[in-house]
Scaffold this motif. Structure first.
Motif, PDB file in Angstrom:
ATOM      1  N   ASN A 111      34.630 -12.801  39.103  1.00 47.11           N
ATOM      2  CA  ASN A 111      34.723 -11.723  40.080  1.00 47.11           C
ATOM      3  C   ASN A 111      33.795 -12.017  41.248  1.00 47.11           C
ATOM      4  O   ASN A 111      32.608 -12.251  41.055  1.00 47.11           O
ATOM      5  N   VAL A 112      34.366 -12.016  42.442  1.00 47.48           N
ATOM      6  CA  VAL A 112      33.617 -12.283  43.662  1.00 47.48           C
ATOM      7  C   VAL A 112      33.508 -10.978  44.438  1.00 47.48           C
ATOM      8  O   VAL A 112      34.525 -10.388  44.802  1.00 47.48           O
ATOM      9  N   PRO A 113      32.293 -10.500  44.694  1.00 45.80           N
ATOM     10  CA  PRO A 113      32.147  -9.229  45.414  1.00 45.80           C
ATOM     11  C   PRO A 113      32.583  -9.369  46.868  1.00 45.80           C
ATOM     12  O   PRO A 113      32.506 -10.454  47.458  1.00 45.80           O
ATOM     13  N   VAL A 114      33.050  -8.263  47.423  1.00 46.12           N
ATOM     14  CA  VAL A 114      33.416  -8.219  48.832  1.00 46.12           C
ATOM     15  C   VAL A 114      32.719  -7.031  49.475  1.00 46.12           C
ATOM     16  O   VAL A 114      32.323  -6.078  48.802  1.00 46.12           O
ATOM     17  N   ALA A 115      32.576  -7.107  50.783  1.00 45.15           N
ATOM     18  CA  ALA A 115      31.960  -6.017  51.551  1.00 45.15           C
ATOM     19  C   ALA A 115      32.735  -5.843  52.851  1.00 45.15           C
ATOM     20  O   ALA A 115      33.482  -6.739  53.256  1.00 45.15           O
ATOM     21  N   ARG A 116      32.545  -4.720  53.486  1.00 46.52           N
ATOM     22  CA  ARG A 116      33.165  -4.501  54.801  1.00 46.52           C
ATOM     23  C   ARG A 116      32.491  -5.398  55.821  1.00 46.52           C
ATOM     24  O   ARG A 116      31.263  -5.489  55.862  1.00 46.52           O
TER      25      ARG A 116
END
Length: 118
Positions: A111-116
């Protein structure tokens, strides 16, 4: 006072490890014949997010995966999708999945985190 050299071994090893990890970056963690590098996993997540952003103008940016992860080399193309909320992760994540690794039927997901984006 006599110092036992074995008592100093563990702190010295920890210090050396910390220095090694401090200089290590995801840019250097490329795939080899045995492992699938985090750089390549992150790139798959970035490509997925770019496709998603193009369709919905979501403005997401893929961040770095957990640097502690080590997975075997994938023998088939990686698959990507949004991580289901049922996995209990906080925030949005991209799931990068390998259906079969080199030399075994083993599977893995990162799982690779994402952000705005800004």
């Amino acid at each position: 006072m006599k110092i036992d050299s074995r008592a100093l071994l563990l702190p010295l090893l920890l210090l050396a490890s910390a220095r090694c990890f401090a200089s290590w970056s995801i840019e250097a963690d490329r795939s080899t014949a045995e492992i699938h590098g985090l750089f390549d996993i992150r790139q798959e997540a970035r490509d997925f997010v770019a496709r998603e952003n193009a369709g919905s103008r979501g403005g997401w940016v893929a961040l770095d995966p957990n640097m502690k992860i080590l997975v075997p080399r994938c023998s088939v193309p990686l698959e990507t999708r949004w991580t289901p909320k049922s996995h209990g992760l906080t925030g949005r994540n991209v799931m990068v999945t390998c259906k079969r690794t080199v030399g075994s039927p083993q599977k893995w997901s990162v799982n690779v985190p994402v952000a705005r984006g800004r």
